[in-house]
Scaffold this motif. Structure first.
Motif, PDB file in Angstrom:
ATOM      1  N   ALA A 177       0.807  -1.161  -0.009  1.00  0.00           N
ATOM      2  CA  ALA A 177       0.141   0.086  -0.118  1.00  0.00           C
ATOM      3  C   ALA A 177       0.826   1.224   0.027  1.00  0.00           C
ATOM      4  CB  ALA A 177      -0.833  -0.103   1.094  1.00  0.00           C
ATOM      5  N   ILE A 178       0.212   2.211  -0.651  1.00  0.00           N
ATOM      6  CA  ILE A 178       1.060   3.717  -0.698  1.00  0.00           C
ATOM      7  C   ILE A 178       0.238   4.692  -0.176  1.00  0.00           C
ATOM      8  CG2 ILE A 178       0.308   4.067  -2.966  1.00  0.00           C
ATOM      9  CD1 ILE A 178       3.343   4.958  -3.391  1.00  0.00           C
ATOM     10  N   SER A 179       0.758   5.457   0.883  1.00  0.00           N
ATOM     11  CA  SER A 179       0.019   6.809   1.418  1.00  0.00           C
ATOM     12  C   SER A 179      -0.542   7.523   0.200  1.00  0.00           C
ATOM     13  CB  SER A 179       0.895   7.314   2.485  1.00  0.00           C
ATOM     14  OG  SER A 179       1.975   7.941   2.066  1.00  0.00           O
ATOM     15  N   PRO A 180      -1.594   8.301   0.455  1.00  0.00           N
ATOM     16  CA  PRO A 180      -2.218   9.344  -0.371  1.00  0.00           C
ATOM     17  C   PRO A 180      -1.106  10.438  -0.810  1.00  0.00           C
ATOM     18  CG  PRO A 180      -3.862   8.953   1.339  1.00  0.00           C
ATOM     19  CD  PRO A 180      -2.416   8.312   1.657  1.00  0.00           C
ATOM     20  N   SER A 181      -0.016  10.802   0.121  1.00  0.00           N
ATOM     21  CA  SER A 181       0.886  11.785  -0.332  1.00  0.00           C
ATOM     22  C   SER A 181       2.010  10.981  -1.394  1.00  0.00           C
ATOM     23  CB  SER A 181       1.562  12.446   0.801  1.00  0.00           C
ATOM     24  OG  SER A 181       2.353  11.410   1.737  1.00  0.00           O
ATOM     25  N   GLY A 182       2.189   9.615  -0.955  1.00  0.00           N
ATOM     26  CA  GLY A 182       3.230   8.921  -1.994  1.00  0.00           C
ATOM     27  C   GLY A 182       4.408   8.817  -1.324  1.00  0.00           C
ATOM     28  N   GLU A 183       4.404   9.272   0.082  1.00  0.00           N
ATOM     29  CA  GLU A 183       5.802   9.356   0.700  1.00  0.00           C
ATOM     30  C   GLU A 183       6.028   7.911   1.593  1.00  0.00           C
ATOM     31  OE1 GLU A 183       5.672  14.115   2.061  1.00  0.00           O
ATOM     32  OE2 GLU A 183       5.293  12.470   3.410  1.00  0.00           O
ATOM     33  N   TRP A 184       4.911   7.359   2.006  1.00  0.00           N
ATOM     34  CA  TRP A 184       5.209   6.133   2.805  1.00  0.00           C
ATOM     35  C   TRP A 184       4.590   4.999   2.053  1.00  0.00           C
ATOM     36  CZ3 TRP A 184       3.040   8.191   8.200  1.00  0.00           C
ATOM     37  CH2 TRP A 184       3.802   9.336   8.482  1.00  0.00           C
ATOM     38  N   LEU A 185       5.677   3.753   2.067  1.00  0.00           N
ATOM     39  CA  LEU A 185       4.986   2.591   1.568  1.00  0.00           C
ATOM     40  C   LEU A 185       4.589   1.410   2.765  1.00  0.00           C
ATOM     41  CD1 LEU A 185       7.731   2.242  -1.221  1.00  0.00           C
ATOM     42  CD2 LEU A 185       5.437   3.724  -1.315  1.00  0.00           C
ATOM     43  N   ALA A 186       3.705   0.662   2.452  1.00  0.00           N
ATOM     44  CA  ALA A 186       3.364  -0.421   3.597  1.00  0.00           C
ATOM     45  C   ALA A 186       3.459  -1.620   3.213  1.00  0.00           C
ATOM     46  CB  ALA A 186       2.157  -0.123   4.418  1.00  0.00           C
ATOM     47  N   PHE A 187       3.952  -2.539   3.622  1.00  0.00           N
ATOM     48  CA  PHE A 187       4.436  -3.935   3.178  1.00  0.00           C
ATOM     49  C   PHE A 187       3.856  -4.873   4.281  1.00  0.00           C
ATOM     50  CE2 PHE A 187       7.569  -1.187   1.305  1.00  0.00           C
ATOM     51  CZ  PHE A 187       7.334  -1.342   0.106  1.00  0.00           C
ATOM     52  N   GLY A 188       3.181  -6.002   3.793  1.00  0.00           N
ATOM     53  CA  GLY A 188       2.710  -7.182   4.811  1.00  0.00           C
ATOM     54  C   GLY A 188       3.286  -8.487   4.230  1.00  0.00           C
ATOM     55  N   ALA A 189       3.718  -9.139   5.065  1.00  0.00           N
ATOM     56  CA  ALA A 189       4.263 -10.554   4.802  1.00  0.00           C
ATOM     57  C   ALA A 189       3.612 -11.446   5.646  1.00  0.00           C
ATOM     58  CB  ALA A 189       5.858 -10.656   5.027  1.00  0.00           C
ATOM     59  N   ARG A 190       2.523 -12.442   4.751  1.00  0.00           N
ATOM     60  CA  ARG A 190       1.814 -13.135   5.522  1.00  0.00           C
ATOM     61  C   ARG A 190       2.201 -14.472   6.367  1.00  0.00           C
ATOM     62  NH1 ARG A 190      -2.982 -16.770   2.619  1.00  0.00           N
ATOM     63  NH2 ARG A 190      -3.614 -18.063   4.318  1.00  0.00           N
ATOM     64  N   LYS A 191       3.492 -14.872   5.951  1.00  0.00           N
ATOM     65  CA  LYS A 191       3.792 -15.935   6.442  1.00  0.00           C
ATOM     66  C   LYS A 191       4.662 -15.782   7.672  1.00  0.00           C
ATOM     67  CE  LYS A 191       6.354 -20.419   5.518  1.00  0.00           C
ATOM     68  NZ  LYS A 191       7.104 -21.280   4.618  1.00  0.00           N
ATOM     69  N   LEU A 192       5.416 -14.641   7.711  1.00  0.00           N
ATOM     70  CA  LEU A 192       6.075 -13.963   8.923  1.00  0.00           C
ATOM     71  C   LEU A 192       5.490 -13.397   9.930  1.00  0.00           C
ATOM     72  CD1 LEU A 192       9.375 -13.796   7.346  1.00  0.00           C
ATOM     73  CD2 LEU A 192       8.861 -15.628   8.635  1.00  0.00           C
ATOM     74  N   GLY A 193       4.078 -12.893   9.366  1.00  0.00           N
ATOM     75  CA  GLY A 193       3.561 -12.024  10.115  1.00  0.00           C
ATOM     76  C   GLY A 193       4.217 -10.481  10.247  1.00  0.00           C
ATOM     77  N   GLN A 194       4.773 -10.094   9.319  1.00  0.00           N
ATOM     78  CA  GLN A 194       5.542  -8.849   9.320  1.00  0.00           C
ATOM     79  C   GLN A 194       4.556  -7.464   8.604  1.00  0.00           C
ATOM     80  OE1 GLN A 194       9.163  -9.953   7.048  1.00  0.00           O
ATOM     81  NE2 GLN A 194      10.275  -9.578   8.852  1.00  0.00           N
ATOM     82  N   LEU A 195       4.917  -6.452   9.384  1.00  0.00           N
ATOM     83  CA  LEU A 195       4.413  -5.468   8.869  1.00  0.00           C
ATOM     84  C   LEU A 195       5.206  -4.169   8.983  1.00  0.00           C
ATOM     85  CD1 LEU A 195       1.595  -3.798   7.942  1.00  0.00           C
ATOM     86  CD2 LEU A 195       1.436  -3.138  10.538  1.00  0.00           C
ATOM     87  N   LEU A 196       5.528  -3.404   7.679  1.00  0.00           N
ATOM     88  CA  LEU A 196       6.511  -2.679   7.609  1.00  0.00           C
ATOM     89  C   LEU A 196       6.224  -1.245   6.747  1.00  0.00           C
ATOM     90  CD1 LEU A 196       9.300  -4.818   6.060  1.00  0.00           C
ATOM     91  CD2 LEU A 196       9.408  -4.275   8.388  1.00  0.00           C
ATOM     92  N   VAL A 197       6.556  -0.039   7.515  1.00  0.00           N
ATOM     93  CA  VAL A 197       6.204   1.132   6.744  1.00  0.00           C
ATOM     94  C   VAL A 197       7.488   1.754   6.450  1.00  0.00           C
ATOM     95  CG1 VAL A 197       4.807   3.385   6.932  1.00  0.00           C
ATOM     96  CG2 VAL A 197       3.817   1.201   7.792  1.00  0.00           C
ATOM     97  N   TRP A 198       7.759   1.953   5.157  1.00  0.00           N
ATOM     98  CA  TRP A 198       9.026   2.635   4.895  1.00  0.00           C
ATOM     99  C   TRP A 198       8.831   3.918   4.110  1.00  0.00           C
ATOM    100  CZ3 TRP A 198      12.133   2.344   0.024  1.00  0.00           C
ATOM    101  CH2 TRP A 198      13.564   2.487   0.523  1.00  0.00           C
ATOM    102  N   GLU A 199       9.589   4.923   4.454  1.00  0.00           N
ATOM    103  CA  GLU A 199       9.778   6.257   3.861  1.00  0.00           C
ATOM    104  C   GLU A 199      10.794   6.249   2.491  1.00  0.00           C
ATOM    105  OE1 GLU A 199       9.131  10.633   5.334  1.00  0.00           O
ATOM    106  OE2 GLU A 199      10.987   9.907   5.934  1.00  0.00           O
ATOM    107  N   TRP A 200      10.261   6.095   1.343  1.00  0.00           N
ATOM    108  CA  TRP A 200      11.502   5.763   0.447  1.00  0.00           C
ATOM    109  C   TRP A 200      12.305   7.009   0.181  1.00  0.00           C
ATOM    110  CZ3 TRP A 200      11.455   8.364  -4.163  1.00  0.00           C
ATOM    111  CH2 TRP A 200      10.411   9.514  -4.473  1.00  0.00           C
ATOM    112  N   GLN A 201      11.860   8.251   0.256  1.00  0.00           N
ATOM    113  CA  GLN A 201      12.708   9.143   0.011  1.00  0.00           C
ATOM    114  C   GLN A 201      13.914   9.426   1.106  1.00  0.00           C
ATOM    115  OE1 GLN A 201       9.747  12.484   0.061  1.00  0.00           O
ATOM    116  NE2 GLN A 201       9.584  12.480  -2.072  1.00  0.00           N
ATOM    117  N   SER A 202      13.770   9.407   2.369  1.00  0.00           N
ATOM    118  CA  SER A 202      14.706   9.143   3.331  1.00  0.00           C
ATOM    119  C   SER A 202      15.363   7.846   3.511  1.00  0.00           C
ATOM    120  CB  SER A 202      14.297   9.964   4.632  1.00  0.00           C
ATOM    121  OG  SER A 202      13.201   8.885   5.188  1.00  0.00           O
TER     122      SER A 202
END
Length: 886
Positions: free
Chosen positions: A311-336
């Motif tokens: 998923a990507i935030s409406p402003s386009g700054e943050w990216l969210a990733f979910g990994a089902r098998k490991l139960g991981q949730l990550l939000v990454w700011e791609w510019q910084s």
């Protein structure tokens, strides 16, 4: 004692399956956790879970553009319509088929849902009015030959794109247009996972599972075929965007490929405002591409398993990733290139938990060998210890100091420092054994662990790490250990040999007092005053022993209370399947009046054990998720085939549609774990491994299959009809307060128990009268005043005012509180928690101010030294000039 505990939060699980959704402001992220939805506030660093449950695990969620309506759909296609801001269910609806994707139109008026090979568009229900039939079907769209995978709306909500397993994408209009036929985008060689509009509607991108990205634009002439030839865009004219998109003859403008060997595209998302394409791959790698140039901005590996959702935030700054098998949730700011959020729950089951003495932190241990520390205030894990190489069986906190202990089946007991976050001590036995139980002395200087294979109890010194003693006598694996909380040097051990032994570990005589019970011992718990010990056995009973007289005081038969829920392979009903139900964890309340018990069931039970009673006070159902085994009450004959076999037990993994899930590239005999097709499918069972009360008494936690469940007291008004008269009204309380009778007004406010009125009276008592009011306050209201002041201290800016109240109450009634410390333990611990939290906040502010002041002092010294040398800095000269001119 209050028992109106309500579900509050899930801490141990951050993502299970389904899609991730950002709110319209981009500050919060919605993540499905089993059959619930968690909301992660990324700006305030808090996590909360909505109190709404689906029937099964959630497969897809969607949030309306205005943020008012949330719709969550489970694996069977049953949907729940939720008022997102209030967290209440508005309506239940059944789409009657599994849903792959669900999307609100940008104007929020319609909901598009996949329905097998069809697409259904429904009108959005009104979230303010309760309607009899809120879901009204607008139209059903057909044309695909296989399951539809995704839906994307055009910016003006007049048309939408669908992708399917039939390797095509299609363009539909919301309402019929004269002469319009749905457009087909063909040419891919694998299932199309995503199709996207650009913001101007002149370009369409399609992404397929094999790593191909096609760019589609309008054809310049009517006679050009949709082949590999390049086409140039034509102006869209003065028509509306939707009509322009529908009337355009689309052709392939460019083909691009990711060219990653042995890699499939699992998830994708496109941000039209910045033309960013984000792809999640099956190898745990994600990439960012800028379109239409197809230039790679980032490629980063964040997991060892496939990225299930992007998923990507409406402003386009943050990216969210979910990994089902490991139960991981990550939000990454791609510019910084920095993480905003990085969370992961326990990979396997959570086995045990423990609260800190102040109730602000919970430590958990799981089958994955990790020890995780969670903050109760924000619901996040802030440190993970992974030194153990086998499942963690039990964890415990030292009563004094920031030290946590963990026992594991790898044969070690480890001590962790929560100030420096390191494993500073490791305790081992002379010969390798597996540790199944753990206990820490109230002084924090001795740690004990019980083994499953040598049937012995080992004691170590925390200071030196040396083995102090080995206690022998049990004839079966040791299941539970606990020290007497009053510091009387007594250690109680329970074993499968149907014996409880109380050891005098520090006495010269090494006396042992044995108790015999009717079945294998599964759990032990001391009452906070040390006068009673509760024992849970395999036959579902809870036996209470008086430790002073050595006699049995009560027996509670809890088998019928904990029974409920049948497994898929059970041949008997839930009511008759109580033979396997037993309590595996016990916890006393802080005042010792009640026992909380959980075990191999979907229920957690609260008993009143005062004065020899064993009354069932309340039953809590930890989950209504039918995806878990043991939650269904009755046999569903629709799930039984003609051979009499439950279809839920049939292993259909070979029928998986994804090629990478069916392909076996391993060497024969070398495959292990989940990749081995010979391993039987494991279906999780609803059960509670461990329960613990918060030291404040305001909450309790359960380590369950769903994660770390937190139940807290409901803060709504609790009407108490005693000591009330017809003249006691809020206006009467305000009149008494206006007359200056502060003590009487405070007592009357406590009787009415209305929080806003009580806060008003409390804050209008003058500082000079606080000691007098606290001295004359009846002892009946001391606990209520302590709890209210502690809550007020956490949420209000009146720091000094609250501290004066706490000081006055403790100084005036200290002896009375000390003599009845068991009765007032929850209130005192609430006050301790508020004071510790306030001290931490103040020390942080002081540290920041100290650094600022030190910087200013250093700058002043530097300026003075330059002035004495005749080298005035330009800024100071300018300021001197300006001062002189004034």
């Amino acid at each position: 004692m209050k028992v109106n505990y309500k579900f509050s939060n899930i801490c141990g699980t951050v993502y299970r399956q389904g899609n991730l959704v950002f709110t319209s402001d981009g500050n919060s992220l919605l993540s499905p956790v089993g059959n619930r939805v968690s909301v992660f506030d990324l700006t305030n660093n808090r996590a909360r879970t909505l109190p709404v449950e689906n029937r099964k695990n959630i497969a897809a969620i969607a949030l309306s553009p205005d943020g008012n309506v949330l719709i969550s759909v489970d694996e069977d296609g049953r949907a729940v319509l939720v008022n997102f801001r209030r967290g209440t269910v508005l309506h239940h609806f059944n789409f009657k088929k599994p849903v792959k994707d669900i999307q609100f139109s940008p104007d929020g008026r319609y909901i598009a849902v996949t329905h097998g090979s069809h697409v259904q568009v429904w009108r959005t229900p009104n979230h303010l009015a309760r309607e009899f039939a809120p879901f009204v079907l607008h139209r059903t769209y057909t044309g695909h030959h296989d399951d539809v995978l995704s839906i994307r709306w055009s910016p003006d909500s007049q048309c939408f794109l669908t992708t399917s397993r039939d390797m095509t994408a299609r363009l539909f209009t919301l309402d019929p247009l004269e002469g319009f036929r749905p457009k087909t985008f063909a040419g891919h060689r694998d299932a199309v996972v995503g199709a996207y509009f650009t913001s101007d509607g002149e370009t369409i991108y399609t992404v397929s599972r094999d790593g191909a990205v096609f760019t589609w634009r309008a054809k310049a002439s009517e006679d050009m075929e949709t082949d590999d030839e390049d086409v140039s865009p034509i102006p869209s004219g003065s028509k509306s965007l939707g009509v322009s998109i529908a009337n355009t003859r689309w052709g392939i403008y460019e083909r691009q490929y990711f060219n990653l060997p042995n890699t499939k595209v699992v998830s994708s998302v496109f941000h039209s405002a910045s033309n960013l394409l984000v792809i999640g791959f099956s190898t745990g790698v994600f990439g960012l591409w800028e379109m239409p140039a197809f230039s790679n901005i980032h490629t980063l590996s964040i997991s060892q398993e496939k990225i299930s959702s992007v998923a990507i935030s409406p402003s386009g700054e943050w990216l969210a990733f979910g990994a089902r098998k490991l139960g991981q949730l990550l939000v990454w700011e791609w510019q910084s290139e920095s993480y905003i959020l990085k969370q992961q729950g326990h990979y396997f089951d959570m086995n045990t938990l423990a609260y800190t003495p102040d109730g602000q932190t919970v430590v958990t241990g799981g089958d994955d060998g990790k020890v995780k520390i969670w903050s109760v205030n924000n619901g996040f894990c802030f440190v993970t210890f992974s030194e153990h190489s086998a499942p963690v069986s039990e964890v415990a906190f030292a009563k004094h100091g920031s030290v946590v202990f963990s026992a594991s089946l790898d044969g070690t007991v480890r001590a962790y420092d929560l100030i420096r976050y390191r494993n500073f001590r490791t305790f081992t036995s002379p010969s390798p054994v597996q540790f199944s139980a753990l206990a820490v002395d109230p002084s924090g200087e001795v740690v004990a662990a019980g083994s499953t294979d040598s049937f012995e109890v080992f004691l170590w010194s925390v200071q030196t790490g040396k083995l102090l003693d080995i206690l022998s006598g049990h004839e079966a694996p040791i299941s539970s250990l606990t020290f007497c909380p009053t510091g009387s040097n007594q250690l109680a051990s329970g074993s499968w040999d149907k014996m409880i032994r109380i050891w005098n570990v520090f006495g010269r005589s090494h006396a042992v007092e044995p108790f015999t019970v009717s079945a294998d011992v599964l759990a032990l718990a001391y009452r906070p005053d040390g006068g009673e010990i509760a024992v849970a056995t395999l036959d579902g009973q809870i036996t209470l022993f008086d430790t002073r007289s050595g006699k049995q005081s009560n027996v509670i038969d809890g088998r019928k209370d904990i029974s409920g829920g049948r497994k898929a392979d059970d041949r008997v009903s839930a009511a008759n399947s109580s033979s396997t139900k037993a309590f595996t964890s016990l916890a006393y309340t802080a005042d010792g009046s009640c026992i909380l018990a959980g075990g191999n069931s979907k229920y957690v039970v609260l008993y009143d054990v005062r004065k020899g009673e064993g009354t069932l006070v309340k039953k809590f159902q930890i989950s209504e998720n039918l995806s878990l085994d043991g939650t269904q009450e009755f046999l569903d004959s629709r799930r039984v085939n003609s051979a009499g076999i439950n279809v839920d037990l049939i292993d259909d993994r070979g029928d998986a549609s994804d090629l990478e899930d069916r392909m076996d590239t391993s060497l024969p005999g070398a495959s292990r774990g989940a990749g081995d097709m010979s391993v039987r499918r494991y279906r999780q069972e609803a059960r509670t491994k461990c329960v613990q009360f918060s030291p404040t008494g305001r909450a309790w936690a359960a380590a369950s299959t769903e994660g770390l469940l937190i139940y807290s007291l409901d803060d709504t008004v609790a009407f108490d009809p005693f000591d009330l008269s017809i003249d006691l009204t809020p206006q009467a309380v305000l009149d008494v307060l206006g007359e200056g009778e502060h003590l009487k007004a405070l007592v009357l406010a406590f009787r009415l128990n209305e929080k806003p009125l009580l806060r008003h009276v409390y804050e209008h008592i003058p500082r000079a009268d606080i000691k007098l009011v606290a001295r004359q306050l009846p002892v009946t209201y001391i606990a209520a005043l302590l709890e209210f002041t502690a809550l007020h201290l956490e949420k209000s800016p009146h720091l000094e005012f609250d501290l004066l109240w706490l000081n006055a109450v403790l100084m005036t009634h200290g002896r009375y509180l000390r003599d009845r410390n068991g009765e007032f333990a929850p209130s005192l611990r609430m006050a301790q928690k508020a004071l510790v939290d306030t001290e931490g906040s103040l020390s942080k502010i002081c540290d920041e101010n100290t650094s600022t002041l030190q910087y200013l002092v250093d700058q002043g010294k530097l300026k003075h030294s330059k002035e004495t040398q005749g080298q005035e800095p330009p800024s100071s000269a300018a300021s001197d000039t300006s001062d002189g001119s004034e």
